[in-house]
Design a protein around this motif. Structure first.
Motif, PDB file in Angstrom:
ATOM      1  N   SER A  85     -32.244  -3.212  50.780  1.00  0.00           N
ATOM      2  CA  SER A  85     -33.836  -3.468  50.096  1.00  0.00           C
ATOM      3  C   SER A  85     -34.367  -2.838  50.322  1.00  0.00           C
ATOM      4  O   SER A  85     -34.728  -1.835  51.624  1.00  0.00           O
ATOM      5  N   PHE A 142     -39.092  -2.202  49.958  1.00  0.00           N
ATOM      6  CA  PHE A 142     -40.772  -2.804  49.884  1.00  0.00           C
ATOM      7  C   PHE A 142     -41.585  -1.904  49.856  1.00  0.00           C
ATOM      8  O   PHE A 142     -41.178  -0.795  50.619  1.00  0.00           O
ATOM      9  N   TYR A 149     -41.116  -5.588  46.400  1.00  0.00           N
ATOM     10  CA  TYR A 149     -39.360  -5.522  46.932  1.00  0.00           C
ATOM     11  C   TYR A 149     -37.937  -5.338  45.794  1.00  0.00           C
ATOM     12  O   TYR A 149     -38.218  -5.824  45.082  1.00  0.00           O
ATOM     13  N   SER A 187     -30.278  -5.071  55.036  1.00  0.00           N
ATOM     14  CA  SER A 187     -29.272  -6.250  53.959  1.00  0.00           C
ATOM     15  C   SER A 187     -30.426  -7.254  53.079  1.00  0.00           C
ATOM     16  O   SER A 187     -31.907  -7.192  53.373  1.00  0.00           O
ATOM     17  N   GLY A 188     -29.754  -7.281  51.952  1.00  0.00           N
ATOM     18  CA  GLY A 188     -30.801  -8.593  51.629  1.00  0.00           C
ATOM     19  C   GLY A 188     -30.736  -9.333  51.965  1.00  0.00           C
ATOM     20  O   GLY A 188     -31.938 -10.291  51.528  1.00  0.00           O
TER      21      GLY A 188
END
Lengths: 115, 115
Positions: free
Chosen positions: B31, B33, B48, B97-98
């Motif tokens: 991930s 952002f 994101y 992680s997602g």
């Protein structure tokens, strides 16, 4: 839209005094994280709370998540000069499909500690 | 390096110029952002990515803002026709992680000043 407010905006304490910052969300949160940002620095993760009513401790820091999962607090016992910085809460809201991956940061509380 | 890196660290742009800000996340982090942080405020979510897919761009303030992560690692935030209100620190963060419950690791930020 979702809003996360923190109070106070600023707190000045003498070294050794206690400090508390409060975080309130306009919507129910799936979880809440706390970050610390030193002056001129970037946010650094402190902790995550997930369960309603959860309390976690890290040495002199105590974190609480409210029963309704809409508020949280951070309490520092016997502040030290190394505690100086801005403390942000950051919440993930619930949506129809479950928690989102978007963090909404609070307005922050700047802590100044006088030696 | 072990952390999230961003470049440039400082950027001065004349109003109307295009800028590109780069983020190198921690290797293997799924991930990524982007946040915008105005002086004295908390980080505000922009967008994101989960790997190369941009799953949420609800925070991008206008169509002048564009982000990409074509190979699922490095990301670029592009701002076209910069305006004075775009002046802020742009923070990039990555997480392993997602799944929504992981802490975010922030880079040092790029301070953009539009004159």
């Amino acid at each position: 839209g979702q809003q996360v407010m923190q109070i106070p905006q600023y707190q000045h304490v003498q070294e050794g005094e206690d400090f508390t910052t409060y975080c309130n969300s306009s919507t129910t949160l799936s979880n809440i994280q706390w970050y610390k940002q030193r002056p001129g620095g970037h946010p650094v993760f402190l902790i995550q709370l997930v369960k309603s009513g959860e309390v976690k401790k890290q040495k002199r820091l105590t974190f609480q998540f409210g029963e309704a999962k809409k508020n949280s607090s951070l309490h520092i016992t016997a502040t030290q000069t190394t505690d100086v910085g801005t403390y942000f809460c950051a919440g993930r809201s619930m949506n129809y499909g479950g928690a989102t991956n978007k963090l909404i940061f609070g307005t922050g509380t700047l802590l100044a500690v006088q030696p | 390096g072990a952390g999230v890196s961003q470049s440039p660290r400082y950027k001065v742009a004349k109003r109307g110029q295009d800028v590109a800000l780069r983020c190198d996340p921690i290797s293997g982090h799924v991930s990524l952002f982007w946040y915008q942080q105005a002086l004295g405020q908390g980080p505000e979510f922009l967008t994101y990515f989960q790997n190369e897919a941009q799953l949420d761009k609800s925070g991008l303030p206008s169509d002048r803002f564009f982000a990409e992560r074509p190979e699922g690692s490095v990301s670029t935030l592009k701002i076209q026709r910069t305006q004075q209100e775009d002046s802020a620190v742009y923070l990039c963060a990555s997480s392993v992680s997602g799944i929504n419950s992981y802490e975010q690791y922030f880079g040092p930020g790029t301070r953009l000043t539009v004159t």
